[in-house]
Write a protein that holds these residues in place. Structure first.
Motif, mmCIF file in Angstrom:
data_model
loop_
_atom_site.group_PDB
_atom_site.id
_atom_site.type_symbol
_atom_site.label_atom_id
_atom_site.label_comp_id
_atom_site.label_asym_id
_atom_site.label_seq_id
_atom_site.Cartn_x
_atom_site.Cartn_y
_atom_site.Cartn_z
ATOM 1 N N ASN A 83 11.814 3.233 -0.962
ATOM 2 C CA ASN A 83 11.294 3.591 -2.281
ATOM 3 C C ASN A 83 12.008 2.825 -3.393
ATOM 4 N N SER A 84 13.322 2.741 -3.300
ATOM 5 C CA SER A 84 14.101 2.055 -4.336
ATOM 6 C C SER A 84 13.734 0.585 -4.422
ATOM 7 N N VAL A 85 13.689 -0.075 -3.271
ATOM 8 C CA VAL A 85 13.381 -1.509 -3.239
ATOM 9 C C VAL A 85 11.971 -1.776 -3.735
ATOM 10 N N TYR A 86 11.021 -0.978 -3.258
ATOM 11 C CA TYR A 86 9.628 -1.240 -3.611
ATOM 12 C C TYR A 86 9.289 -0.824 -5.031
ATOM 13 N N ASP A 87 10.003 0.132 -5.589
ATOM 14 C CA ASP A 87 9.812 0.448 -7.002
ATOM 15 C C ASP A 87 10.086 -0.784 -7.869
ATOM 16 N N VAL A 88 11.195 -1.451 -7.584
ATOM 17 C CA VAL A 88 11.556 -2.634 -8.377
ATOM 18 C C VAL A 88 10.590 -3.775 -8.110
ATOM 19 N N ARG A 89 10.253 -3.980 -6.853
ATOM 20 C CA ARG A 89 9.304 -5.062 -6.533
ATOM 21 C C ARG A 89 7.959 -4.844 -7.223
ATOM 22 N N MET A 90 7.484 -3.605 -7.215
ATOM 23 C CA MET A 90 6.203 -3.315 -7.847
ATOM 24 C C MET A 90 6.227 -3.607 -9.340
ATOM 25 N N LEU A 91 7.346 -3.341 -9.977
ATOM 26 C CA LEU A 91 7.471 -3.573 -11.411
ATOM 27 C C LEU A 91 7.582 -5.053 -11.758
ATOM 28 N N MET A 92 8.250 -5.825 -10.911
ATOM 29 C CA MET A 92 8.627 -7.177 -11.298
ATOM 30 C C MET A 92 7.878 -8.303 -10.593
ATOM 31 N N GLU A 93 7.630 -8.153 -9.290
ATOM 32 C CA GLU A 93 7.109 -9.303 -8.541
ATOM 33 C C GLU A 93 5.702 -9.724 -8.964
ATOM 34 N N PRO A 94 4.751 -8.785 -9.141
ATOM 35 C CA PRO A 94 3.428 -9.225 -9.596
ATOM 36 C C PRO A 94 3.471 -9.902 -10.968
ATOM 37 N N GLU A 95 4.297 -9.386 -11.882
ATOM 38 C CA GLU A 95 4.414 -10.014 -13.200
ATOM 39 C C GLU A 95 5.044 -11.401 -13.094
ATOM 40 N N ALA A 96 6.026 -11.544 -12.217
ATOM 41 C CA ALA A 96 6.643 -12.859 -12.025
ATOM 42 C C ALA A 96 5.622 -13.847 -11.484
ATOM 43 N N LEU A 97 4.768 -13.406 -10.582
ATOM 44 C CA LEU A 97 3.712 -14.276 -10.066
ATOM 45 C C LEU A 97 2.746 -14.653 -11.177
ATOM 46 N N ARG A 98 2.339 -13.680 -11.978
ATOM 47 C CA ARG A 98 1.403 -13.979 -13.072
ATOM 48 C C ARG A 98 1.985 -15.033 -14.004
ATOM 49 N N ARG A 99 3.276 -14.910 -14.309
ATOM 50 C CA ARG A 99 3.914 -15.894 -15.179
ATOM 51 C C ARG A 99 3.999 -17.258 -14.509
ATOM 52 N N SER A 100 4.232 -17.273 -13.206
ATOM 53 C CA SER A 100 4.260 -18.540 -12.478
ATOM 54 C C SER A 100 2.915 -19.249 -12.589
ATOM 55 N N VAL A 101 1.847 -18.474 -12.463
ATOM 56 C CA VAL A 101 0.501 -19.054 -12.583
ATOM 57 C C VAL A 101 0.286 -19.597 -13.988
ATOM 58 N N LEU A 102 0.641 -18.823 -14.993
ATOM 59 C CA LEU A 102 0.438 -19.238 -16.386
ATOM 60 C C LEU A 102 1.229 -20.499 -16.724
ATOM 61 N N LEU A 103 2.397 -20.664 -16.073
ATOM 62 C CA LEU A 103 3.229 -21.844 -16.317
ATOM 63 C C LEU A 103 2.815 -23.046 -15.474
ATOM 64 N N GLY A 104 1.804 -22.868 -14.648
ATOM 65 C CA GLY A 104 1.320 -23.974 -13.836
ATOM 66 C C GLY A 104 2.253 -24.357 -12.702
#
Length: 214
Positions: A83-104
């Motif tokens: 739960n602890s690990v996935y709480d943080v991943r859920m908050l951060m990893e999808p947003e980090a991916l979205r930013r990676s896409v936006l930055l090309g």
């Protein structure tokens, strides 16, 4: 369990560290299994000193637990940890991916990781590389550092999850869809697909794990 390779003295601790980590993350060393320094040293053809240092490092990353009475052991995955690990991943990893896409950012490394799954024992390592390649180009070093700090524990949970319910084929299809959205520049879609991918796995695994709040 290990290839008996004579490591150069300067890199002996790194060699031992990576060997033990790989054995844990590919499931050769099981959760809860005792890690006896003399046995590991003999298997890796080194002295006990680099083994001791490697175990301390692995304890710091959350893969190993150290007890003054029982010694070192592979960390056991429970629901509270997941739960602890996935709480943080859920908050951060999808947003980090979205930013990676936006930055090309390039997702070539993610594509390569998808190809490196023929060896069943190495699927956890390929999965680990795939997810890092999604967020590595997000442009926020602190975000990358935090997610990197969760990689080992997330991989340990993944191994436990596949032991409960082997769903690699479904997850591989989800990975391909996530990567396709990212490569196509569809950041919002990639965000949602990754969020759903992480949530689905977490829900399935946490429900089956012992000793935690569900």
């Amino acid at each position: 369990m290990y290839d008996r390779v004579e490591a150069p003295p300067a890199s002996r601790t790194d060699f031992v560290l990576e060997s033990i980590k790989e054995a844990i993350l590919n499931g050769k060393l099981k959760p809860g299994q005792a890690l006896v320094e003399t046995d590991l040293a003999a298997a890796l053809n080194v002295s006990k000193t680099p083994v001791r240092e490697a175990l301390k490092t692995l304890a710091g990353s959350g893969l190993v637990v150290m007890s003054p009475y029982k010694g070192a052991a592979v960390r056991t995955v429970d629901a509270a940890m997941a739960n602890s690990v996935y709480d943080v991943r859920m908050l951060m990893e999808p947003e980090a991916l979205r930013r990676s896409v936006l930055l090309g950012a390039s997702f070539d490394d993610a594509a390569l990781a998808l190809e490196d799954v023929s060896d069943l024992a190495r699927r956890s390592l390929a999965n680990r590389r795939f997810h890092r390649a999604l967020y590595a180009g997000c442009g926020n070093p602190l975000m990358i550092q935090i997610l990197d700090g969760l990689r080992d524990q997330a991989a340990l949970i993944t191994v436990a999850g596949w032991g409960i319910c082997p769903t690699w084929d479904d997850e591989a299809a989800e990975h391909r869809a996530i990567l396709a959205a990212a490569v196509a520049g569809r950041g919002d879609l990639a965000f949602e697909l990754l969020r759903r991918h992480i949530q689905t796995f977490a829900d399935r695994v946490v429900e089956e794990l012992p000793d935690g709040v569900r």
